[in-house]
Design a protein around this motif. Structure first.
Motif, short mmCIF file in Angstrom:
data_model
loop_
_atom_site.label_atom_id
_atom_site.label_comp_id
_atom_site.label_asym_id
_atom_site.label_seq_id
_atom_site.Cartn_x
_atom_site.Cartn_y
_atom_site.Cartn_z
N GLU A 28 0.83 -1.21 0.00
CA GLU A 28 0.00 0.00 0.00
C GLU A 28 0.87 1.26 0.00
O GLU A 28 0.59 2.23 -0.73
CB GLU A 28 -0.92 0.00 1.21
N ALA A 29 1.93 1.25 0.79
CA ALA A 29 2.77 2.43 0.91
C ALA A 29 3.54 2.73 -0.38
O ALA A 29 3.79 3.90 -0.71
CB ALA A 29 3.76 2.25 2.06
N THR A 30 3.91 1.68 -1.10
CA THR A 30 4.72 1.87 -2.30
C THR A 30 3.89 1.98 -3.57
O THR A 30 4.42 2.33 -4.64
CB THR A 30 5.70 0.69 -2.48
N GLY A 31 2.60 1.67 -3.49
CA GLY A 31 1.77 1.67 -4.68
C GLY A 31 2.03 0.50 -5.60
O GLY A 31 1.60 0.48 -6.75
N ARG A 32 2.72 -0.51 -5.10
CA ARG A 32 2.97 -1.74 -5.85
C ARG A 32 1.96 -2.80 -5.43
O ARG A 32 1.26 -2.65 -4.41
CB ARG A 32 4.39 -2.25 -5.61
N SER A 33 1.89 -3.89 -6.16
CA SER A 33 0.94 -4.96 -5.85
C SER A 33 1.68 -6.15 -5.25
O SER A 33 2.76 -6.52 -5.70
CB SER A 33 0.21 -5.41 -7.11
N ALA A 34 1.06 -6.76 -4.23
CA ALA A 34 1.62 -7.94 -3.57
C ALA A 34 0.59 -9.05 -3.61
O ALA A 34 -0.57 -8.85 -3.24
CB ALA A 34 2.01 -7.62 -2.13
N PHE A 35 1.02 -10.24 -4.03
CA PHE A 35 0.14 -11.39 -4.18
C PHE A 35 0.73 -12.60 -3.47
O PHE A 35 1.94 -12.67 -3.23
CB PHE A 35 -0.04 -11.74 -5.67
N VAL A 36 -0.14 -13.56 -3.15
CA VAL A 36 0.29 -14.84 -2.60
C VAL A 36 -0.08 -15.94 -3.58
O VAL A 36 -1.11 -15.87 -4.25
CB VAL A 36 -0.36 -15.10 -1.22
N GLY A 37 0.77 -16.97 -3.66
CA GLY A 37 0.61 -17.99 -4.69
C GLY A 37 -0.39 -19.08 -4.39
O GLY A 37 -0.07 -20.28 -4.53
N PHE A 38 -1.62 -18.72 -4.06
CA PHE A 38 -2.69 -19.72 -3.94
C PHE A 38 -3.27 -19.98 -5.34
O PHE A 38 -4.42 -19.66 -5.64
CB PHE A 38 -3.77 -19.24 -2.97
N HIS A 39 -2.43 -20.58 -6.16
CA HIS A 39 -2.71 -20.77 -7.58
C HIS A 39 -4.01 -21.50 -7.84
O HIS A 39 -4.69 -21.25 -8.84
CB HIS A 39 -1.56 -21.56 -8.21
N TYR A 40 -4.39 -22.43 -6.95
CA TYR A 40 -5.59 -23.24 -7.17
C TYR A 40 -6.84 -22.39 -7.30
O TYR A 40 -7.82 -22.80 -7.94
CB TYR A 40 -5.76 -24.24 -6.01
N ARG A 41 -6.83 -21.18 -6.72
CA ARG A 41 -8.00 -20.31 -6.76
C ARG A 41 -8.34 -19.86 -8.18
O ARG A 41 -9.47 -19.45 -8.47
CB ARG A 41 -7.77 -19.06 -5.88
N LEU A 42 -7.36 -19.90 -9.09
CA LEU A 42 -7.57 -19.43 -10.45
C LEU A 42 -7.98 -20.54 -11.41
O LEU A 42 -8.27 -20.28 -12.58
CB LEU A 42 -6.31 -18.74 -10.98
N HIS A 43 -8.00 -21.77 -10.94
CA HIS A 43 -8.39 -22.90 -11.79
C HIS A 43 -9.91 -22.93 -11.95
O HIS A 43 -10.64 -22.65 -10.99
CB HIS A 43 -7.89 -24.21 -11.17
N SER A 44 -10.39 -23.27 -13.12
CA SER A 44 -11.84 -23.27 -13.36
C SER A 44 -12.57 -24.27 -12.47
O SER A 44 -13.73 -24.05 -12.11
CB SER A 44 -12.14 -23.57 -14.83
N PHE A 45 -11.87 -25.36 -12.07
CA PHE A 45 -12.50 -26.32 -11.17
C PHE A 45 -12.81 -25.68 -9.82
O PHE A 45 -13.90 -25.87 -9.27
CB PHE A 45 -11.60 -27.54 -10.97
N THR A 46 -11.86 -24.92 -9.29
CA THR A 46 -12.08 -24.27 -8.00
C THR A 46 -13.21 -23.25 -8.09
O THR A 46 -14.04 -23.15 -7.18
CB THR A 46 -10.79 -23.57 -7.53
N GLN A 47 -13.25 -22.52 -9.17
CA GLN A 47 -14.32 -21.54 -9.35
C GLN A 47 -15.68 -22.23 -9.43
O GLN A 47 -16.67 -21.76 -8.86
CB GLN A 47 -14.04 -20.70 -10.59
N ARG A 48 -15.73 -23.37 -10.11
CA ARG A 48 -16.97 -24.15 -10.18
C ARG A 48 -17.34 -24.69 -8.79
O ARG A 48 -18.50 -24.64 -8.37
CB ARG A 48 -16.79 -25.29 -11.17
N LEU A 49 -16.34 -25.19 -8.05
CA LEU A 49 -16.58 -25.71 -6.71
C LEU A 49 -17.19 -24.63 -5.81
O LEU A 49 -18.19 -24.88 -5.11
CB LEU A 49 -15.27 -26.21 -6.12
#
Length: 331
Positions: free
Chosen positions: A115-136
């Protein structure tokens, strides 16, 4: 970033850097891995030579590289906050391998630095982006199950995988079953039902380092009134488990391979003898590829993401509370 690829530098040369970044980047035209750093620059050079990466050196060299847009922090959890915050202050976006950090305090430091730097920080919970997880998650939220009577997750790694010498058994590096697989369970349950608190927790400890849990069983209570039982374990049987079961007043859901959907994930919903849903994850779809495509889109559009460090701080706070409830100290 419009019109040019997302250029990635990597902190760390472990196997996860290859699986989660180098390999999937070859399948995403809009991502290029251009630099790698290690505590040992010679190790970084060997990694770079192996995969055809242009620049190699120490962590500082990656942060000083003007061509690097995002740093993938593939280090032990106890090192995440130090180097993620440094990369953010150097003007880079960051993706931390899961868990986001060693504890909730460090997680908040990463989110605050973003927030302070105006940059983006992410965590690698890759499974959240899979279509199966979205369907679940869509099915869980659809009402087809009725009122939820019981929910349970078993994330048990086969007993022969995590052996002495593995960093997951090193307390100094943030080892432990909740840190490794339990954080996935907490993230998935929060995605389904929102915020929660820890009701109870008990742990079986590693003889070689009593700070490290080999298996922890805990219960989360959600603001919706739902309770979920979770097992995070390094002591699974020969096949292991990555399963979710939800019993509702109208139907029961059972899903498998929920944190690595590309390993043949299945979703079944039944009302008594009546099978309502019987689906499998799409063959050939990679959650790691989906994660990279998502990051490119989010950074180009400043759109929403389920992977933000700001969201992940609550997951790490719950990890801390699970350990405290089991009589252990947060990492």
């Amino acid at each position: 970033m419009t019109g040019q690829p997302l250029r990635v530098g990597i902190f760390g040369t472990g196997g996860i850097a290859e699986r989660a970044m180098v390999e999937p980047s070859t399948l995403v035209d809009s991502v290029q891995v251009i630099a790698v750093g290690s505590r040992d620059p010679e190790r970084a050079r060997a990694f770079a030579d192996r995969f055809g990466i242009k620049a190699a050196g120490d962590y500082a060299s990656v942060m000083a590289n003007p061509d690097v847009d995002l740093v993938y922090v593939a280090l032990p959890p106890t090192a995440h906050a130090l180097w993620a915050v440094a990369a953010l202050r150097a003007g880079k976006h960051i993706l931390c391998e899961k868990p986001l950090s060693a504890n909730g305090t460090d997680a908040r430091a990463i989110a605050d630095a973003a927030e302070a730097t105006g940059r983006s920080a992410f965590v690698g919970f890759h499974y959240r982006l899979h279509s199966f997880t979205q369907r679940l998650l869509d099915v869980i939220g659809s009402g087809v199950l009725g009122d939820i009577d019981d929910a349970s997750i078993d994330f048990s790694i086969p007993h022969f995988v995590v052996k002495p010498g593995n960093i997951r058994l090193n307390g100094d590096l943030g080892g432990g079953a909740v840190m490794d697989v339990g954080c996935y369970a907490i993230d998935l349950l929060r995605a389904a039902w929102g915020e929660a608190h820890v009701v109870s927790s008990s742990a079986r400890l590693y003889d070689g380092d009593p700070r490290v849990d080999m298996q922890t069983d805990f219960v989360l209570a959600f603001e919706t009134g739902i309770r979920a039982r979770v097992r995070a374990s390094f002591l699974g049987d020969d096949k292991g488990q990555m399963s979710l079961t939800i019993v509702g007043s109208a139907a029961t859901l059972h899903a498998t391979s929920v944190i690595v959907p590309q390993w043949g994930a299945t979703l079944r919903v039944a009302a008594g003898e009546n099978l309502l849903i019987d689906e499998k994850a799409m063959e050939g779809e990679s959650s790691y590829v989906a994660q990279l495509e998502h990051l490119v889109d989010v950074l180009a559009s400043d759109g929403p993401s389920p992977l933000t460090a700001a969201h992940a701080t609550a997951t790490m706070a719950l990890v801390d509370d699970v350990y405290r409830a089991a009589g252990l100290q947060p990492r």
